[in-house]
Design an enzyme around this catalytic site. Sequence first.
Site, PDB file in Angstrom:
ATOM      1  N   ASN A  62       0.838  -1.209   0.000  1.00  0.00           N
ATOM      2  CA  ASN A  62       0.000   0.000   0.000  1.00  0.00           C
ATOM      3  C   ASN A  62       0.865   1.249   0.000  1.00  0.00           C
ATOM      4  OD1 ASN A  62       0.553  -0.920   2.688  1.00  0.00           O
ATOM      5  ND2 ASN A  62      -1.007   0.428   3.522  1.00  0.00           N
ATOM      6  N   GLU A  64       0.421   5.248   0.538  1.00  0.00           N
ATOM      7  CA  GLU A  64      -0.504   6.277   1.041  1.00  0.00           C
ATOM      8  C   GLU A  64      -0.108   7.671   0.553  1.00  0.00           C
ATOM      9  OE1 GLU A  64      -0.837   5.591   5.290  1.00  0.00           O
ATOM     10  OE2 GLU A  64      -1.998   3.758   4.923  1.00  0.00           O
ATOM     11  N   CYS A  73      -4.276   0.686  -2.292  1.00  0.00           N
ATOM     12  CA  CYS A  73      -4.073  -0.565  -1.546  1.00  0.00           C
ATOM     13  C   CYS A  73      -3.022  -1.451  -2.236  1.00  0.00           C
ATOM     14  CB  CYS A  73      -5.366  -1.368  -1.498  1.00  0.00           C
ATOM     15  SG  CYS A  73      -6.712  -0.610  -0.595  1.00  0.00           S
ATOM     16  N   GLU A  75      -3.137  -4.587  -2.908  1.00  0.00           N
ATOM     17  CA  GLU A  75      -3.677  -5.531  -3.894  1.00  0.00           C
ATOM     18  C   GLU A  75      -3.783  -4.892  -5.273  1.00  0.00           C
ATOM     19  OE1 GLU A  75      -4.786  -4.784  -0.916  1.00  0.00           O
ATOM     20  OE2 GLU A  75      -5.945  -6.394   0.001  1.00  0.00           O
ATOM     21  N   CYS A 112     -10.311  -4.988   0.513  1.00  0.00           N
ATOM     22  CA  CYS A 112     -11.446  -4.062   0.538  1.00  0.00           C
ATOM     23  C   CYS A 112     -12.315  -4.275  -0.705  1.00  0.00           C
ATOM     24  CB  CYS A 112     -10.952  -2.617   0.618  1.00  0.00           C
ATOM     25  SG  CYS A 112     -10.403  -1.923  -0.960  1.00  0.00           S
ATOM     26  N   CYS A 115     -10.798  -3.311  -4.093  1.00  0.00           N
ATOM     27  CA  CYS A 115      -9.793  -4.270  -4.577  1.00  0.00           C
ATOM     28  C   CYS A 115     -10.464  -5.541  -5.087  1.00  0.00           C
ATOM     29  CB  CYS A 115      -8.788  -4.598  -3.475  1.00  0.00           C
ATOM     30  SG  CYS A 115      -7.633  -3.241  -3.190  1.00  0.00           S
TER      31      CYS A 115
HETATM   32  N1  THU Z   1      -5.174  -1.438   2.699  1.00  0.00           N
HETATM   33  C1  THU Z   1      -4.648  -2.270   1.765  1.00  0.00           C
HETATM   34  O1  THU Z   1      -3.582  -2.004   1.201  1.00  0.00           O
HETATM   35  N2  THU Z   1      -5.313  -3.403   1.481  1.00  0.00           N
HETATM   36  C2  THU Z   1      -6.436  -3.826   2.124  1.00  0.00           C
HETATM   37  O2  THU Z   1      -6.947  -4.883   1.801  1.00  0.00           O
HETATM   38  C3  THU Z   1      -7.016  -3.017   3.170  1.00  0.00           C
HETATM   39  C4  THU Z   1      -6.430  -1.677   3.354  1.00  0.00           C
HETATM   40  C5  THU Z   1      -4.427  -0.243   3.048  1.00  0.00           C
HETATM   41  C6  THU Z   1      -5.049   1.066   2.681  1.00  0.00           C
HETATM   42  C7  THU Z   1      -4.393   1.990   3.677  1.00  0.00           C
HETATM   43  O3  THU Z   1      -3.136   2.384   3.185  1.00  0.00           O
HETATM   44  C8  THU Z   1      -4.197   1.138   4.905  1.00  0.00           C
HETATM   45  O4  THU Z   1      -4.259  -0.216   4.448  1.00  0.00           O
HETATM   46  C9  THU Z   1      -5.198   1.356   6.000  1.00  0.00           C
HETATM   47  O5  THU Z   1      -6.474   1.212   5.539  1.00  0.00           O
END
Ligand code: THU
Length: 164
Positions: A62, A64, A73, A75, A112, A115
């Site tokens: 991920n 940000e 994310c 994925e 999520c 994704c």
């Molecule tokens: N996140 C992911 O990378 N994948 C997921 O399946 C759930 C959430 C990330 C998004 C964000 O950077 C952090 O996790 C917190 O939500």
Amino acid sequence: MKKLSLTIDYLEYENMDELIAEDKNLMQQAHEAGKSAYAPYSNFSVGAAVLLENGVVVKGSNQENAAYPTGLCAERVAVFSAGTNYPGVAIKTIAITAKSSRIKVESPVTPCGDCRQAISEYEVLYNKPIRFLLMGETGKVLELKNVGSLLPLRFEGKNAFHSH
Ligand code: THU
């Protein structure tokens, strides 16, 4: 009118040592990918490793952003990278893991909704099931056999955009 129901079968492993060698290796690569997460806002590092039909593993973590929704994310980073670098090569399995600097992530992380939809596109495109291996930092691993197990009654472009 009739009443219908959907059931989802999935496997639960006590820990990643119970996985077959190929899956354990993929999960290890997902853990490795998580180390490259850029997650200064959530402190929640997610790693994804995508195994392609040609044996190549594509990783994602991920990423940000100070403008929160701009990040992406793990994925989607992984499957979009696979689509970019290996167009036309089907995805077999995606392993996902997460770690937090604030809490111990002991139960499997599940992708999520966005994704799930993004991954679904590639399952439909290649017409091959994409398997999921999900875990936290430690603990149990869940195995799901396809996107439908995580996103039943999903939206598929073929129904909306293509004429019959
Ligand atoms: N996140 C992911 O990378 N994948 C997921 O399946 C759930 C959430 C990330 C998004 C964000 O950077 C952090 O996790 C917190 O939500």
